[in-house]
Each structure stands twice: as C-alpha cells, then as structure tokens.
Design a protein around this motif. Structure first.
Motif, mmCIF file in Angstrom:
data_model
loop_
_atom_site.group_PDB
_atom_site.id
_atom_site.type_symbol
_atom_site.label_atom_id
_atom_site.label_comp_id
_atom_site.label_asym_id
_atom_site.label_seq_id
_atom_site.Cartn_x
_atom_site.Cartn_y
_atom_site.Cartn_z
ATOM 1 N N PHE A 326 0.849 -1.197 0.000
ATOM 2 C CA PHE A 326 0.000 0.000 0.000
ATOM 3 C C PHE A 326 0.874 1.234 0.000
ATOM 4 C CE2 PHE A 326 -2.864 -3.153 1.826
ATOM 5 C CZ PHE A 326 -3.999 -2.914 1.077
ATOM 6 N N ARG A 327 0.458 2.213 -0.784
ATOM 7 C CA ARG A 327 1.263 3.432 -0.809
ATOM 8 C C ARG A 327 1.090 4.217 0.495
ATOM 9 N NH1 ARG A 327 3.255 2.264 -5.461
ATOM 10 N NH2 ARG A 327 1.909 2.112 -7.295
ATOM 11 N N HIS A 328 -0.072 4.063 1.129
ATOM 12 C CA HIS A 328 -0.272 4.748 2.409
ATOM 13 C C HIS A 328 -0.690 3.714 3.447
ATOM 14 C CE1 HIS A 328 -0.741 7.904 -0.694
ATOM 15 N NE2 HIS A 328 0.075 8.524 0.133
ATOM 16 N N GLY A 329 0.293 2.882 3.776
ATOM 17 C CA GLY A 329 0.026 1.706 4.605
ATOM 18 C C GLY A 329 -0.583 2.018 5.961
ATOM 19 N N SER A 330 -0.036 2.988 6.675
ATOM 20 C CA SER A 330 -0.528 3.161 8.040
ATOM 21 C C SER A 330 -1.934 3.771 8.019
ATOM 22 C CB SER A 330 0.439 3.993 8.872
ATOM 23 O OG SER A 330 0.487 5.284 8.370
ATOM 24 N N PHE A 331 -2.226 4.550 6.999
ATOM 25 C CA PHE A 331 -3.580 5.094 6.863
ATOM 26 C C PHE A 331 -4.577 3.956 6.662
ATOM 27 C CE2 PHE A 331 -7.059 6.619 4.198
ATOM 28 C CZ PHE A 331 -7.489 7.727 4.920
ATOM 29 N N VAL A 332 -4.227 3.027 5.770
ATOM 30 C CA VAL A 332 -5.100 1.889 5.492
ATOM 31 C C VAL A 332 -5.254 1.030 6.751
ATOM 32 C CG1 VAL A 332 -5.293 -0.253 4.159
ATOM 33 C CG2 VAL A 332 -4.505 1.837 3.053
ATOM 34 N N HIS A 333 -4.134 0.807 7.409
ATOM 35 C CA HIS A 333 -4.145 -0.001 8.636
ATOM 36 C C HIS A 333 -5.143 0.556 9.653
ATOM 37 C CE1 HIS A 333 -2.712 -0.860 12.741
ATOM 38 N NE2 HIS A 333 -2.341 -2.034 12.259
#
Ligand code: ADP
Ligand code: MG
Length: 655
Positions: A326-333
């Motif tokens: 994911f390009r914005h992993g922590s946001f998705v998490h």
C-alpha cells in the motif's frame, strides 16, 4: 488486429519475476482470474483427482480473437498492459502475461475460445510447452481451458504435491472466496461427479454468504456498515494553485463475533479491489481490532473488501500477485482497524446458549450443492492444513480420509460440547480455566430452524440494560430475565470488563485511585524481572503503584491500585512483570498498559463463589451495559450467554 501484445522488454523487466504454478490451486487461480478479467458472468471449474489429473475452467467471457489464441502462449503476452505507466495502476487481476505459457509448460493444455466478434472459434493444443495443434473449431462464445496431467514432465514438482484432498481443499477455498468476491456471478466447482459449490447470481454479499455457508454462519457474523474515507494528498507539484489530490477508500465485509475463535489465520480473507491478498499489514489491523476481545493466540473469521484507487496499491510485488504494497500503509491499517472495532463495539454481539438438546443433523447432508456451514468448512480446511503439515508428501498418511468423503463438504455437526460447567461440584474452581475451555459460547451446535420458524432474533447485548436479575447459580453466574430471553452472566468476567475499562479511563486521565499499603511489600526479582521492572517502572506508577528499588535484587511496593485486595498485590506485580514473557513481547506500550489494566481488573473483580445481593447484581448488570465491549472480557472470554425466547419456545415445542 489482435488485442494481445508482447510486452516490450522495458516493461517485462519491471514485472516481479518467478514461478506462478506451484500446485493445482495456483492453476485454478490464474485461470479464474483470466475469466474474471474477460468479464465472465458464469464460471465453471471442473477438477479430477484434486486437480492432478484435470483442471478445466470454462467461462462465458469475451473470448480471444483467432490471432490472439496462439500469441497468448508467448511469455509476457498480455492484452492488459501497454506501457510502464500502466504498471502503477493495475486494474485487472492479471498483467504479467505469464500464466498461460507457464501452465502450458508443465501440463497438457487445450485452449478453446471464441471471441464474440468472430464467427468461429479456435482450438490450441500445447503439451510441455510445445505447440501441437492450432485449428479452427465451432465453439460457443467464451473460453474453456483444460489442463491435464499437471507436472507430467516435471517429476520433482509432482512429488511435492500433497494428497489429493489437500490440493482439493486449496482449490475449494479459492473458488469459494472468489465466489464471495463476485456475488453477481455464477460459480460452480465440481470434483469428478460431485458438486462442491454451485451458486447463482445474487444481489448482495450477505445473500452470497448465505448461499455458501448457510444461516448458522450468518448468526456468527457481523456485517460492517459500509465505510468510506478520504485521504488528502498534498499536490504533486509545488504549485500554490494546485488542488490537493483526494484518494477515496471504501470498506465492506463481514467479521465474526468475538465468540468465534479460530486457532490460525486461515479464516481471514482480504480482498483489495476484488483481488484476494495476503498482507501482514491487514492481518495486523485485524488483530488490533480484536485486541482484548478475543484471546491473544486466537483469530477471527474475516471477509473484507477494500476498494481504492488502483495507484494506491502496488500489486506487482510478487509473482503470485497476492502480496501487495500500500502506498499509504498506516492510513489503510488504521482505517481497517477502526472500522472493524467500532462495528464490533456498536453491535455488541452476545453469545447464545447452544441448544444442544434440540440440535439435529442438518437436513441437507449429502445433497449436491448443499450448503456448508463455514465453521465446518474452515475447520475442515484447518484439518487439511494440519494433515498437510504432518504428512510426508511421499507417503499418503493414514489420517487422510479417502477423497470420496470430501465432495459435499457437508459434515455432521460436531457433537454438542460436553457440559463443561459441571455443577455437580460444591463450588467452582477459583482458578480460571484457560480461554479455549469456554467454548460453551460458540453457537455451532444449533440445529437448523424448523421451516417457517421465526427469523433469528439479533443477539445484542444492548438488552443488558433491561435485565432483571433472578438469582445466582453456584454463587458464580447471575441468572437474569430479559425481554428477549434468559441470560446467564459470568459475574467475575463481567466485573472484570467493567473494571478494565474503568482502569484504562482513569489511567488516561492520570487519576487512578490507589491504596497505601500498611507496610511496604518487599519483592525479590529474578534478573529478567529486574530488567523488565527497569523498563516499565514508570508505567507501573501510572497504573497506581508506588514502587522503588530496594537493594540490588528487590523492589519495595508501597501503594497499589485501590480496587485490588491487598492479598493479591504481590501476585499482581509478578504477573505484570511477566507480561512480556508471554505473548506481548513484541507489542507496544499501549498493549502493555492494556495488559496491565486487564491484570488489575482480574484481581480486583468479584470472584466466583461469591454471594451477591439483588442490588449488587443490578448494579453489575447496569455497569456492564454501560461498557464499551460488554461481549467479552479483556482476555477474550464471553461474558454473557443468552437463551433466546425463540429457542425456549422451540425447546418446549411451541414453535
Ligand atoms: P495475463 O492475464 O497476465 O494477461 P495470461 O497468460 O494469464 O496473462 O493470459 C494472456 C492473455 O490471454 C490475456 O492477457 C488475455 O488477453 C488472454 N486470455 C487468457 N485467458 C482468457 C480468457 N479466459 N478469456 C479471454 N481472454 C483470455
Ligand atoms: Mg492471467
């Protein structure tokens, strides 16, 4: 002019390289993905002998043009990518142009296909990578790929295949989950003469889940309210006029109630843009959502669908295309974690009392296309995997069942759990049993509802607030009457949940009540405990303890959280110093605080074998109703069981 092109080297070289054909299920996966990419609405999968002898995937999709049918067997031949830019926003399941040549290299493959715009079709035959025949053929629109004798020319690979039923279980799992991702399509899977899965188009995922798993599973699941979130990205160019770019994420799906506790991750299925993926970030987000709702070593059943812009996720990470970045992993998490947790908290699902006495075997047993309760299905899969892990590939294990037993995947329900609460004893053991023992809550032994019976009442703990306590069983379990049935509440874990949330709240506000001990308590620590003490001394303070080093190997405890009986303080301190030895070694400070709060709550809570007067019971039920998660204690055990009015009526043969 055909649709398929050979990718230029510049693009081909950027594609994650590697083998895609590991086992029959990987062939099924690639062929299914091709059919889905071709816009098919009907997918038929036939396999024989676990896919070793035959795999056939037939679809009614776009088909291939005559020139394309042969070109498709060239490496890096695809209709789905044109240039390097496309690699950053892949909208199709396939893009590598390698599946067909890879499969054809290790099997005897026949491709039969006809594009809508052509009057006749094409039949291509390839064996071990050699083109044997290519001819015109009268065919219906769509594509049929038949793969026989997988690995016939690669004996080493063939040897590593697992038993037929293990390979079949992988295929069945895959087909099932792709069918869940596409409720609007027909999917059929047959093994020899037997049909394992046969679903027709339906409107919603809920309907599809019902088709596949049946109503008993539905009662174990909570549907996520569809959620949408936006991520505002700063403009790419340093232009003050430029609009910030907004990325939209959507999440839908189903998650299991806390009483469903799986021993591995095999029941977690995450789809990103309808692609089945395995991703550590997602697994972590899911585990965090269930933190303190189920025991640490247990896993839920989860079916998640995340939709986002294609350029927000890189699928070109691994040849099997199941790993993503994911390009914005922590946001998705955080989005995923919060969505699941909030839903679990909002729906407050309650456990129901298994109606063991009135359970019957499912009427559908043995019918082709019969539904498969997910608990049994996934359990079956878990069994396969266990067998797989244990079995020597060269030697079929005696524990493996004959493949004829498999096809319907409909098993007799497990026997009702033996009465685990043995009320014969004069008093209950005060020592708490380990969480898995309390399987009492898993409502798997429900018999099917008689036809025409009232629909299942939603099991919700919101009803707790209206309960009228009637008394206690063995001074340990509160029995209460409510508008929706009879409830039994475990007084210890109920109070534990109340205190746990209270301790966390007070701790966050920095005003945890403490009690001064009459005499400081001196505790000798092991070297490991000393090291741990040095690390967490400050957090202990935040939790209401006053401690200080006392000599080289000891500490003095001068004060402790007010709610904890003085006699429990020593045990509690040691318990906290050992948290990290257990499951939480790698977890964050926040996890440590929660674990401390759970320990404090456990020691301070009303014990079993304690007589409570009615006002105390009322107070406890009201306090429980006011908690955020009244469904399970901080260690994941259920708090309340409900015997629904419907089941009571059924038990008395009134419905
Ligand atoms: P990829 O899917 O990565 O493009 P494949 O080797 O799986 O590579 O397939 C090569 C090409 O063959 C696809 O790009 C597509 O054009 C065509 N193709 C494969 N399977 C089908 C199908 N079931 N229906 C229509 N076209 C197909
Ligand atoms: Mg493909």
């Amino acid at each position: 002019m055909g649709r398929i092109r050979i990718l230029p080297d510049a693009v081909a070289n950027k594609i994650a390289a590697g083998e895609v054909v590991e086992r029959p299920a990987s062939v099924v996966k690639e062929l299914l993905e091709n059919s889905l990419d071709a816009g098919a609405r009907e997918l038929r999968i036939d396999v024989e002998r676990g896919g070793r002898r035959l795999i056939r995937v037939a679809d009614d999709g776009a088909g291939m043009l005559r020139d394309d049918a042969m070109l498709a067997f060239e490496r890096h031949a695809t209709s789905k990518l044109a240039d390097v830019k496309d690699l950053t926003r892949i909208a199709t399941l396939g893009f590598r142009g390698e599946a067909l040549p890879s499969i054809a290299a290790v099997s005897r493959l026949v491709l039969e296909t006809r594009a809508r715009e052509e009057a006749t079709g094409t039949r291509v035959e390839v064996a071990g990578g050699k083109l044997l025949r290519c001819e015109e053929a009268a065919l219906a629109g769509g594509t049929v790929v038949t793969v026989r004798d997988l690995f016939f020319n690669v004996p080493a690979r063939k040897k590593f295949l697992r038993s037929e039923q293990t390979e079949l279980a992988h295929i069945a799992s895959l087909a099932t989950h792709y069918s869940l991702a596409h409720p609007d399509k027909s999917v059929r899977l047959s093994h020899g003469p037997k049909t394992l899965l046969d679903v027709t188009p339906v409107e919603t995922l809920r309907d599809r889940l019902f088709q596949v798993f049946g109503s008993r599973t539905m009662s174990d699941l909570v549907e996520l309210t569809p959620r949408r979130t936006e991520l505002a990205l700063p403009p790419k160019h340093l232009d003050p006029e430029a609009e910030p770019e907004t990325k939209i994420y959507r999440l839908t799906g189903f998650v299991s109630k806390p009483q469903v506790q799986k021993l591995n991750r095999n029941s977690i299925f995450v789809f990103v843009n309808r692609r089945l993926i395995r991703d550590r970030l997602m697994l972590h987000a899911i585990s965090s959502a269930y933190h303190n709702l189920i025991p640490p070593a247990c896993f839920p059943f989860v079916l998640l669908f995340l939709e986002c812009d294609f350029d927000e996720v890189d699928v070109n990470v691994h040849p099997s295309k199941t790993e993503v970045r994911f390009r914005h992993g922590s946001f998705v998490h955080d989005f995923v974690r919060d969505a699941i947790r909030q839903e679990l908290i909002a729906s407050r699902p309650a456990s129901s009392i298994p109606a063991g006495a009135i359970a019957r075997p499912p009427a559908s047993t043995g019918q082709p296309g019969a539904r498969l309760p997910f608990s049994e299905f996934t359990q079956r899969l878990e069994d396969f995997r266990t067998v797989e892990a244990a079995a020597d590939p060269a030697e079929p294990s005696a524990a493996v069942q004959p493949v004829e037993d498999l096809p319907e995947f409909v098993l007799h329900p497990p026997p009702p759990p033996a009465a685990r609460l043995d009320f014969g004893a004069a008093s209950l053991p005060v020592e708490e049993p380990p969480p898995p023992v309390l399987k009492l809550a898993v409502p798997e032994t429900h018999g099917p509802l008689p036809v025409g019976a009232a629909p299942a009442e939603p099991l919700s703990l919101s009803a707790l607030a209206e309960l009228r306590p009637l008394g206690q069983i063995h001074d340990s379990f509160i029995v209460a009457a409510g508008p929706d049935g009879l409830w039994i509440i475990d007084q210890h874990v109920a109070h534990e949940r109340v205190l746990f949330e209270q301790v966390l709240r007070q701790q966050a506000a920095g005003r945890l009540e403490k009690q001064q001990l009459l005499l400081p308590m001196v505790l000798d620590l092991t070297p490991a405990q000393q090291a741990e003490y040095a690390r967490i001394a400050e957090d202990l303070h935040g939790m209401g303890f006053e401690t200080e080093p006392f000599g080289a190997r000891s500490i003095a405890v001068k004060a402790a959280p007010a709610a904890v009986p003085a006699g429990d303080v020593e045990k509690l301190v040691f318990e906290i110093l050992e948290i990290r030895e257990g499951e939480l070694r790698k977890l964050s400070l926040d996890d440590l605080r929660r674990a401390m709060a759970a320990s404090i709550a456990c020691h301070a809570a009303i014990k079993v074998n304690t007589r409570l007067d009615p006002s105390k019971m009322e107070w406890l039920l009201a306090a429980l109703a006011a908690t955020e998660c009244p469904m399970s204690c901080p260690h994941g055990r259920p708090i309340a069981l409900r015997y629904a009015t419907r089941d009571i009526l059924r038990g008395f043969h009134r419905v």
